[in-house]
Design a protein around this motif. Structure first.
Motif, mmCIF file in Angstrom:
data_model
loop_
_atom_site.group_PDB
_atom_site.id
_atom_site.type_symbol
_atom_site.label_atom_id
_atom_site.label_comp_id
_atom_site.label_asym_id
_atom_site.label_seq_id
_atom_site.Cartn_x
_atom_site.Cartn_y
_atom_site.Cartn_z
ATOM 1 N N THR A 54 9.490 5.238 -3.197
ATOM 2 C CA THR A 54 9.216 4.982 -1.774
ATOM 3 C C THR A 54 9.806 3.648 -1.342
ATOM 4 O OG1 THR A 54 7.174 6.278 -1.828
ATOM 5 C CG2 THR A 54 7.400 4.657 -0.054
ATOM 6 N N GLN B 39 2.555 -0.899 0.946
ATOM 7 C CA GLN B 39 3.308 -0.066 0.009
ATOM 8 C C GLN B 39 3.823 -0.890 -1.176
ATOM 9 O OE1 GLN B 39 3.430 0.041 3.244
ATOM 10 N NE2 GLN B 39 3.685 2.136 4.027
ATOM 11 N N HIS C 231 5.663 5.481 -6.059
ATOM 12 C CA HIS C 231 5.605 4.290 -5.207
ATOM 13 C C HIS C 231 6.926 3.520 -5.266
ATOM 14 C CE1 HIS C 231 1.481 4.757 -4.037
ATOM 15 N NE2 HIS C 231 1.035 4.712 -5.278
ATOM 16 N N GLU D 42 0.877 -1.509 -3.446
ATOM 17 C CA GLU D 42 0.536 -0.290 -4.183
ATOM 18 C C GLU D 42 1.498 -0.074 -5.347
ATOM 19 O OE1 GLU D 42 0.636 2.713 -1.208
ATOM 20 O OE2 GLU D 42 -1.496 2.486 -0.670
#
Length: 240
Positions: free
Chosen positions: A181, A100, A178, A103
């Protein structure tokens, strides 16, 4: 008799001397005007040449950065997470969320690359404000003096103009998603909540990258005759 001779001398020789003096004065003034005109023309040519050099630098620089991996695979310009978010990165990697994090970093760089597609006109518009006096001083300066001038004089307005483009690109490349997140995941593990402005940070880094590319192009034009794409650039930088 003497009065008559004096009158004849004045009326024959005097006007001739006066006419010659007037002619000499006109010639002197004409030379001075021509000299000033040539100097003005030369200064205008320098200003126009530097505007051309910066325009070429802006267009080529932003085009290079707008390519896929223009930022992401450029070791000098790759945008990492903001310094204040380093805790986010280390904490999330330690709990198995490295994918993550990667990304998010990729999407941030993609946003900068995407924004650069429309950045050139903003820079070209700012370049038009370069004055003749500035141009003459810049020509005598360092190999990236024009870029340094552009950076100093236009960072604030360019930031304001470029930030909305970055924000759009952050949304377009899912960088915002992203980033959210990461922040939300980190905030579950930390008592100190973090949410630094991503758009401000990426705007600053993207502009830094563009200025770096413009500087490279300017340096190339100054040092490499083959890079002088116009006759004016050849004339001004070839004579410098």
């Amino acid at each position: 008799m003497k009065k008559i001779l004096f009158f004849l001398l004045f009326t024959t020789v005097g006007p001739t001397l006066f006419a010659q003096s007037l002619k000499d004065l006109i010639q002197q003034k004409t030379k001075l005007l021509n000299k000033q005109t040539n100097a003005d023309n030369s200064s205008n040519e320098i200003a126009n040449a530097l505007k051309q050099a910066l325009t070429i630098g802006a267009e080529k620089g932003t085009a290079a950065l707008a390519q896929p991996d223009g930022f992401f695979k450029n070791a000098a310009l790759k945008i990492l997470l903001p310094p204040e978010a380093k805790k986010i990165e280390s904490t999330l990697r330690s709990v198995g969320m490295g994918k993550q994090v990667d990304e998010a970093i990729l999407s941030i760089n993609r946003a900068a690359e995407d924004a650069c597609k429309t950045a050139a006109p903003i820079f070209v518009s700012a370049i038009k404000d370069l004055t003749v006096t500035d141009a003459v001083n810049i020509l005598k300066g360092a190999d990236t003096a024009a870029t340094a001038y552009l950076k100093t004089s236009t960072t604030a307005p360019l930031t304001n103009a470029f930030k909305p483009i970055i924000e759009t690109s952050l949304q377009k490349t899912d960088a915002t998603k992203h980033w959210s997140t990461l922040v939300n995941a980190y905030n579950k593990f930390s008592l100190r909540k973090l949410n630094p402005s991503l758009s401000d940070y990426v705007t600053e880094k993207a502009l830094t990258g563009i200025y770096s590319q413009i500087a490279l192009e300017e340096k190339n034009i100054r040092q490499n005759p083959a890079a002088r794409a116009t006759e004016l650039l050849k004339k001004v930088f070839g004579a410098n």
